[in-house]
Scaffold this active site. Structure first.
Site, PDB file in Angstrom:
ATOM      1  N   LYS A  98       0.732  -1.153   0.001  1.00  0.00           N
ATOM      2  CA  LYS A  98       0.066  -0.133  -0.078  1.00  0.00           C
ATOM      3  C   LYS A  98       0.770   1.107   0.081  1.00  0.00           C
ATOM      4  O   LYS A  98       0.379   2.280  -0.431  1.00  0.00           O
ATOM      5  CB  LYS A  98      -0.762  -0.143   1.150  1.00  0.00           C
ATOM      6  CG  LYS A  98      -2.221  -0.901   1.168  1.00  0.00           C
ATOM      7  CD  LYS A  98      -3.216  -0.821   1.953  1.00  0.00           C
ATOM      8  CE  LYS A  98      -4.417  -1.548   1.502  1.00  0.00           C
ATOM      9  NZ  LYS A  98      -5.460  -1.439   2.214  1.00  0.00           N
ATOM     10  N   LYS A 139      -4.753  -9.608  -5.904  1.00  0.00           N
ATOM     11  CA  LYS A 139      -5.912 -10.097  -5.306  1.00  0.00           C
ATOM     12  C   LYS A 139      -7.162  -9.121  -5.498  1.00  0.00           C
ATOM     13  O   LYS A 139      -7.009  -8.197  -5.828  1.00  0.00           O
ATOM     14  CB  LYS A 139      -5.726 -10.123  -3.702  1.00  0.00           C
ATOM     15  CG  LYS A 139      -5.816  -8.960  -3.075  1.00  0.00           C
ATOM     16  CD  LYS A 139      -5.945  -9.271  -1.367  1.00  0.00           C
ATOM     17  CE  LYS A 139      -6.492  -7.560  -0.861  1.00  0.00           C
ATOM     18  NZ  LYS A 139      -7.023  -7.398   0.164  1.00  0.00           N
ATOM     19  N   LYS A 173     -11.219  -3.867  -3.120  1.00  0.00           N
ATOM     20  CA  LYS A 173     -12.351  -2.946  -3.332  1.00  0.00           C
ATOM     21  C   LYS A 173     -11.603  -1.674  -3.655  1.00  0.00           C
ATOM     22  O   LYS A 173     -12.249  -0.713  -4.060  1.00  0.00           O
ATOM     23  CB  LYS A 173     -13.108  -2.934  -2.225  1.00  0.00           C
ATOM     24  CG  LYS A 173     -12.485  -2.703  -0.973  1.00  0.00           C
ATOM     25  CD  LYS A 173     -13.590  -2.320   0.192  1.00  0.00           C
ATOM     26  CE  LYS A 173     -13.425  -3.312   1.416  1.00  0.00           C
ATOM     27  NZ  LYS A 173     -12.320  -3.125   2.072  1.00  0.00           N
TER      28      LYS A 173
HETATM   29  P1  ATP Z   1      -8.593  -2.868   0.492  1.00  0.00           P
HETATM   30  O1  ATP Z   1      -8.444  -3.822  -0.588  1.00  0.00           O
HETATM   31  O2  ATP Z   1      -9.067  -1.843   0.464  1.00  0.00           O
HETATM   32  O3  ATP Z   1      -7.162  -3.075   1.176  1.00  0.00           O
HETATM   33  P2  ATP Z   1      -9.547  -5.538   1.463  1.00  0.00           P
HETATM   34  O4  ATP Z   1     -10.751  -5.813   0.950  1.00  0.00           O
HETATM   35  O5  ATP Z   1      -8.411  -6.114   1.072  1.00  0.00           O
HETATM   36  O6  ATP Z   1      -9.342  -3.897   1.191  1.00  0.00           O
HETATM   37  P3  ATP Z   1     -10.603  -5.516   4.242  1.00  0.00           P
HETATM   38  O7  ATP Z   1     -11.832  -4.728   3.880  1.00  0.00           O
HETATM   39  O8  ATP Z   1     -10.016  -5.111   5.316  1.00  0.00           O
HETATM   40  O9  ATP Z   1      -9.706  -5.431   3.155  1.00  0.00           O
HETATM   41  O10 ATP Z   1     -10.664  -7.204   3.937  1.00  0.00           O
HETATM   42  C1  ATP Z   1     -11.645  -7.709   4.837  1.00  0.00           C
HETATM   43  C2  ATP Z   1     -11.639  -9.037   4.720  1.00  0.00           C
HETATM   44  O11 ATP Z   1     -11.946  -9.704   3.496  1.00  0.00           O
HETATM   45  C3  ATP Z   1     -10.239  -9.597   5.372  1.00  0.00           C
HETATM   46  O12 ATP Z   1     -10.641 -10.580   5.872  1.00  0.00           O
HETATM   47  C4  ATP Z   1      -9.449  -9.880   3.987  1.00  0.00           C
HETATM   48  O13 ATP Z   1      -8.753 -11.044   4.310  1.00  0.00           O
HETATM   49  C5  ATP Z   1     -10.678 -10.468   3.098  1.00  0.00           C
HETATM   50  N1  ATP Z   1     -10.494 -10.254   1.594  1.00  0.00           N
HETATM   51  C6  ATP Z   1     -10.245  -9.275   1.166  1.00  0.00           C
HETATM   52  N2  ATP Z   1      -9.968  -9.388  -0.225  1.00  0.00           N
HETATM   53  C7  ATP Z   1     -10.133 -10.839  -0.480  1.00  0.00           C
HETATM   54  C8  ATP Z   1      -9.875 -11.528  -1.468  1.00  0.00           C
HETATM   55  N3  ATP Z   1      -9.454 -11.163  -2.753  1.00  0.00           N
HETATM   56  N4  ATP Z   1      -9.968 -12.976  -1.326  1.00  0.00           N
HETATM   57  C9  ATP Z   1     -10.256 -13.607  -0.374  1.00  0.00           C
HETATM   58  N5  ATP Z   1     -10.394 -12.709   0.959  1.00  0.00           N
HETATM   59  C10 ATP Z   1     -10.316 -11.423   0.664  1.00  0.00           C
END
Ligand code: ATP
Ligand code: LTN
Length: 327
Positions: free
Chosen positions: A111, A192, A195
């Site tokens: 990040k 990955k 969002k």
């Molecule tokens: P950002 O991309 O903004 O960093 P994020 O979606 O990775 O956000 P969080 O909103 O905090 O981060 O994630 C919430 C949960 O979703 C966490 O447990 C994370 O591990 C899971 N998660 C996020 N992206 C994925 C993905 N692509 N596949 C599986 N699990 C995910």
């Protein structure tokens, strides 16, 4: 009853990755555990957030928790910032965390890379996450694969505190799904699904209209072959789509492979889109009902009250053990 805790950032629209990797398991665990599920707004502001968008996304994430099956009467659903003990314990644990530990965190490296100015909060973020978990002495933390390293640090900090000041914290275990713990981008299977990706075609948002979902899946990158085969090294794009299929259809990867043997990508992608729509459409309907009902704030208020009541004695104990003057 064992305790479960997890959090999701209101930093954008929740994706199918968030659902499969984390949210889906929240609802399942509430039948057998005492659960704390929070919208981690204090974490979201570690990168710049537009205030009006933060507010809207916070409500949207809380409503999606409930729409995905979390029962606010059974589980504690709340905003992280409504329970001030998180910020307090976060600070105390920051003082216990080593710079080297934070420098090794891959989420921080990802990040911050290429950014001209990086907020200090992005660096100390994992100490706050440790506080979130330890404040409730959670036993189990359902998360996606990318949070494994943060969980390891949480365990190290709990252990460090216990060694230095006496047995206080439960050492938490991660709860990571076997399939779908890392859903990848639709346009690039080396990243990955996130969002925060500026390209909306790279992710399926939980609130995407069915036709948008169909379009995104039809445009998802595959390869020049035609075999629906799970091979994450050789066929990362197709393997990612198979994982999504398996999770949405409650099937094993092998069952999905067998179903599409000799059929090529066309029918597979078409059915996949319908499987995803079938999972998300009822959630979207419940989401609209919850937001329309005006009940969300009272759920969150009640959740925060119960969470604060559980957190306060732990924070007090921590302060006493560290030598703060506690009356
Ligand atoms: P950002 O991309 O903004 O960093 P994020 O979606 O990775 O956000 P969080 O909103 O905090 O981060 O994630 C919430 C949960 O979703 C966490 O447990 C994370 O591990 C899971 N998660 C996020 N992206 C994925 C993905 N692509 N596949 C599986 N699990 C995910
Ligand atoms: N760091 C997590 C979000 C998060 C969290 C938590 C997850 C903050 N506090 C406590 C589980 C438990 C992320 O970026 N996905």
């Amino acid at each position: 009853m064992k305790r479960v805790l997890s959090g999701i950032q209101p930093s954008g629209q929740l994706t199918l990755g968030n659902y499969i990797g984390a949210l889906r398991n929240f609802g399942k665990l509430q039948h057998t555990h005492e659960c704390f599920f929070m919208v981690v707004d204090l974490h979201a502001v570690t990168v710049p957030q537009e205030p009006a968008a933060l507010k809207e996304q916070s409500e949207a994430v809380a409503a999606l928790f409930i729409a995905s099956g979390i029962d606010p009467a059974k589980s504690n659903v709340f905003m992280q910032s409504h329970v001030t003990a998180h910020a307090e314990l976060g600070w105390l644990l920051t003082t216990l965390t080593y710079m080297g530990e934070l420098e090794r965190m891959t989420q921080f490296k990802d990040k911050s890379s290429g950014k001209e100015s990086v907020g200090a909060g992005l660096f100390t973020y994992p100490s706050l996450m440790a506080a979130d978990i330890l404040l409730y002495n959670a036993d189990l933390v359902p998360v996606g694969d990318d949070q494994k390293q943060h969980l390891e640090l949480t365990r190290d900090l709990a252990h460090r505190f216990n060694t230095r000041y006496g047995q206080t914290f439960t050492i938490p275990e991660p709860y990571i799904p076997q399939v779908g713990a890392r859903i990848m981008s639709l346009d690039d299977a080396s990243k990955k699904m996130s969002k925060s990706n500026p390209n909306a075609g790279s992710y399926i948002a939980m609130l995407d209209e069915p036709d948008v979902i169909r379009k995104k899946i039809s445009r998802a990158v595959t390869d020049s072959g035609r075999e629906v085969k799970f091979d994450p090294q050789g066929k990362p794009e197709v393997s990612n789509l198979i994982s999504i299929y398996a999770q949405c259809a409650d099937m094993t990867v092998q069952e999905v492979e067998a179903m599409y043997e000799g059929q090529g990508y066309g029918p597979f992608k078409k059915d996949l889109a319908e499987r995803v729509v079938a999972v998300l459409e009822p959630i979207q309907q419940r989401y609209r009902d919850i937001r329309g009902s005006g009940e969300l704030h009272s759920f969150l208020r009640q959740g925060a009250e119960r969470a604060a009541a559980a957190a306060q004695p732990v924070l007090r104990q921590v302060k006493e053990k560290m030598g703060f003057l506690v009356f």
